[in-house]
Scaffold this active site. Structure first.
Site, short mmCIF file in Angstrom:
data_model
loop_
_atom_site.label_atom_id
_atom_site.label_comp_id
_atom_site.label_asym_id
_atom_site.label_seq_id
_atom_site.Cartn_x
_atom_site.Cartn_y
_atom_site.Cartn_z
N GLU A 30 115.76 54.17 -80.09
CA GLU A 30 115.36 53.59 -78.81
C GLU A 30 115.39 54.65 -77.72
O GLU A 30 116.34 55.43 -77.64
CB GLU A 30 116.32 52.46 -78.45
CG GLU A 30 115.65 51.26 -77.86
CD GLU A 30 114.74 50.56 -78.84
OE1 GLU A 30 113.50 50.74 -78.71
OE2 GLU A 30 115.22 49.86 -79.75
N SER A 64 92.34 34.80 -70.92
CA SER A 64 93.49 34.56 -71.79
C SER A 64 93.73 33.06 -71.91
O SER A 64 93.80 32.35 -70.90
CB SER A 64 94.74 35.23 -71.23
OG SER A 64 95.89 34.79 -71.94
N ASP A 169 105.33 51.69 -79.52
CA ASP A 169 104.84 50.31 -79.61
C ASP A 169 103.40 50.27 -80.07
O ASP A 169 103.02 49.47 -80.94
CB ASP A 169 104.98 49.62 -78.25
CG ASP A 169 106.40 49.53 -77.77
OD1 ASP A 169 107.33 49.84 -78.55
OD2 ASP A 169 106.61 49.16 -76.60
#
Length: 379
Positions: A30, A64, A169
């Site tokens: 991380e 969306s 990510d």
């Protein structure tokens, strides 16, 4: 209603295609990715799905199914970084980044729906970016590789949205493989698919969403990135990747700023924890990964200081109830934790965490098993 049917209802014609890109959970590593370090994420079954058609008139229309409001209409040649826009900034940023890189994207109609929890540290934004990038890559025949698409998506989040994230990510969403974790070297984007079949070993990896929403654009993430860069400058290296765990004590002795020292200690030790975890997985000793996770949480809590009381409660409670190891995952300040546990103890550990949250007066957490899923794909 399916995403394709939603597209047709909105825009009056069937989409040219439908694509999906997953969220991710990070097993270990991380705040290492923007330091050119190592990470070990896996894709989740939760995905952002996009139905998309090309346009050739310079118009970008975005909608969306998950957000109240109508279609957002933008002109592709008027897209401006850091101009706001909420959720729409993520797909719009991808269009901007592609065009900035010289790719002929002349507009699109996009309808999105996502099952990736937002604000939970599970990369809902990267899923939106990667699914948009993959769809446009296919529709416009851009010929970009998966790592190149991940870089475009990262550029969108860094420069257009304004979050200085690393590339983990987007790489996890673009490149992950079902049944595997992704061992990624963020310096050169080389990666290896690591078999991760917990069920075969009688284990389970739980994700505990604390329901504490985090927002990485609020400056705390950027402050830690700046502190890591200051540490690298003080040590005379380009990035903290160049500081080995073996030389960490001597390196720390050269740092006078206590905050920078803590950040450097976390990053270098977490890179080493990724390598230790990888060695354990390669040796088939997944159970021994548990203590490495807990050790990683202590570093995130005490050195990087990105945990929160709810995350710490998950770690303490799960481990006391018999988990093999637990740590916060993602950017922190809320979000989620991962719990490695024997499958037969998963129910008891989950119940203990739920009870601890109720006793503390916290909102009930969301708990689900993390099953390594496929990366981005055309449906």
């Amino acid at each position: 209603m399916s995403v394709a049917a939603g597209f047709e209802a909105l825009y009056g014609a069937a989409p040219e295609g439908v694509w999906a890109a997953p969220g991710r959970v990070n097993l270990i590593g991380e705040y290492t990715d923007f330091n050119d370090g190592f990470v070990l994420p896996l894709a989740l079954p939760h995905t952002a799905v996009a139905a998309v058609s090309r346009r050739d008139d310079g118009v970008l229309r975005l909608h969306s199914a998950d957000v109240d409001g109508g279609v957002v209409q933008l002109a592709v040649d008027a897209l401006e970084p850091l101009s706001g826009g909420g959720w729409a900034a993520y797909p719009a940023g991808v269009v901007w980044a592609l065009r900035e890189a010289g790719h002929p994207v002349t507009g699109a109609d996009v309808h999105l729906a996502s099952t990736v929890p937002t604000g939970a540290g599970l990369s809902s934004s990267a899923a939106l970016e990667v699914v948009t990038a993959l769809a446009l890559n296919d529709l416009f025949g851009l010929g970009l590789s998966r790592p190149e698409l991940a870089r475009i998506a990262q550029r969108a989040e860094n420069a257009f949205v304004g979050v200085p994230c690393g590339v983990m990510d987007q790489m996890a969403s673009a490149c992950a493989r079902e049944g595997h974790a992704l061992h990624l070297d963020t310096r050169d984007l080389s990666y290896r698919q690591v078999p991760f079949d917990l069920a075969r070993e009688g284990l389970r990896l739980l994700v505990v969403d604390t329901r504490v929403k985090h927002a990485l654009g609020d400056g705390a993430y950027a402050e830690r990135r700046a502190g890591c860069e200051a540490g690298a400058r003080a040590l005379g290296v380009r990035t903290l990747r160049e500081v080995s765990a073996a030389h960490l004590p001597a390196s720390l002795a050269r740092l006078s700023d206590g905050t920078v020292l803590r950040y450097v200690r976390h990053v270098v030790s977490d890179n080493a924890r990724v390598e230790r975890t990888l060695a354990l997985l390669d040796a088939g000793d997944t159970r021994a990964v548990g203590p490495v996770l807990t050790e990683g949480h202590a570093s995130l809590r005490d050195d990087l200081r990105v945990s929160c009381p709810e995350l710490d409660l998950v770690v303490e409670t799960a481990n006391a109830a018999g988990a093999l190891g637990t740590r916060m995952t993602g950017g922190g300040f809320g979000g989620s934790a991962v719990v490695l546990v024997d499958a037969e103890r998963a129910g008891a550990v989950s119940a203990a965490v739920e009870q601890a949250f109720a006793t503390a007066g916290h909102t009930a957490p969301g708990i689900f098993p993390a099953v390594p899923a496929a990366g981005a794909r055309r449906l």
